[in-house]
Write an enzyme that holds these catalytic residues in place. Structure first.
Site, PDB file in Angstrom:
ATOM      1  N   SER A 261       0.831  -1.180  -0.100  1.00 28.51           N
ATOM      2  CA  SER A 261      -0.030  -0.104  -0.071  1.00 28.51           C
ATOM      3  C   SER A 261       0.924   1.051   0.011  1.00 28.51           C
ATOM      4  O   SER A 261       1.734   1.473  -0.792  1.00 28.51           O
ATOM      5  CB  SER A 261      -1.004  -0.171   1.201  1.00 28.51           C
TER       6      SER A 261
ATOM      7  N   ASP B 201      -8.721  -6.678  -4.059  1.00 27.59           N
ATOM      8  CA  ASP B 201      -8.731  -5.275  -3.292  1.00 27.59           C
ATOM      9  C   ASP B 201      -9.676  -4.205  -3.490  1.00 27.59           C
ATOM     10  O   ASP B 201      -9.885  -3.614  -4.731  1.00 27.59           O
ATOM     11  CB  ASP B 201      -7.117  -4.873  -3.671  1.00 27.59           C
TER      12      ASP B 201
ATOM     13  N   HIS C  23      -7.147  -6.252   0.148  1.00 32.94           N
ATOM     14  CA  HIS C  23      -6.339  -5.468   0.378  1.00 32.94           C
ATOM     15  C   HIS C  23      -4.925  -5.913   1.356  1.00 32.94           C
ATOM     16  O   HIS C  23      -4.040  -5.650   1.011  1.00 32.94           O
ATOM     17  CB  HIS C  23      -6.639  -3.786   0.865  1.00 32.94           C
TER      18      HIS C  23
END
Length: 268
Positions: free
Chosen positions: A88, A217, A246
């Protein structure tokens, strides 16, 4: 006694970097599996994250936020190379490290992570995600010092319902509860990143890279992940985990380990 290396494996050093509002704790499954396979694994807390005692309000720049990683890279013995993994927002952290220490990284793995390019300003891909998101996308997430809904906020704290529906929807309920207990306010450092020079082709751009696409995600959608890969415009090895949300390291840890192992075998 030290851990014995399993037959047929070459010991690699994996360095795992978490995303915004999270900490090294989110890698506990992947770290355990990699260690059990005979590898050396370091999972780091960025500044004001995990068990780091600083407050995010006291960490003013992306470089300060990334300092635990930069210090670690600085102290690596001469000639040692690591497999650097960012999740991320951790994609920006590892990009900063790639820019400064390209010779110490055998391969960089972007796990559904922001992957900047060498043409646009450093925060371009983060800004683009926010520009494309609908106004209600962030649900109960708390934004602080935000100019408009289309601009990333100075400080962000993911809401419990947002995490349940957008980040952890395929993850065990125990891991969602862990996140509700341990996540902390974070920052995307957009203003600071905008002031920085673009990442250089001969530094950041010289490191071999792998992008792991997480197919379910809902935080950084699959379509946007592929857009970042195309936007980078240079050779990026792509791997897929179709059923990962995610938080792939929690929802599909075995598949993440397979991808990391494959990347290390190919490039390390």
């Amino acid at each position: 006694m030290g851990q014995m290396e399993k037959p047929g494996t070459e010991r690699k050093h994996f360095v795992l970097i978490h995303g915004a509002c999270h900490g090294a704790w989110c890698w506990y499954k992947v770290k355990t599996q990699l260690k059990n396979a005979g590898h050396h694994v370091t999972a780091l807390d960025m500044a004001a994250s995990g068990i780091d005692t600083r407050s995010i309000q006291d960490v003013g720049t992306m470089e300060e936020y990334s300092q635990p990683l930069l210090d670690f890279m600085e102290e690596l013995p001469q000639g040692e190379k690591v497999v650097l993994v960012g999740h991320s927002l951790g994609g920006i952290n590892i990009a900063v490290a790639m820019e400064k220490f390209p010779e110490k990284i055998s391969v960089a793995v972007f796990l559904t992570a922001f992957m900047p390019d060498t043409v646009n300003p450093r925060p371009y891909v983060v800004q683009e995600l926010f520009a494309r998101a609908s106004p209600g996308n962030w649900m109960d997430t708390i934004f602080t010092a935000q100019e408009s809904l289309s601009e990333p906020p100075a400080i962000i704290h993911f809401g419990p319902e947002f995490m349940k529906q957008k980040f952890y929807q395929n993850s065990p309920l125990e891991d969602l509860e862990l996140a509700r207990m341990l996540t902390r306010p974070g920052s995307l450092y957009i203003c600071d990143l905008t002031r920085g020079e673009k990442f250089r082709v001969g530094a950041y751009g010289s490191v071999k890279r792998v992008y792991v696409v997480c197919g379910e995600d809902l935080g950084i959608p699959k379509e946007f992940q592929h857009w970042m890969i195309e936007n980078y415009g240079a050779a990026t090895d792509v791997m897929d985990i179709p059923n990962a949300d995610h938080m792939a390291m929690l929802s599909t840890p075995e598949e993440v380990v397979k991808c990391l192992s494959a990347a290390s075998v190919k490039y390390a």
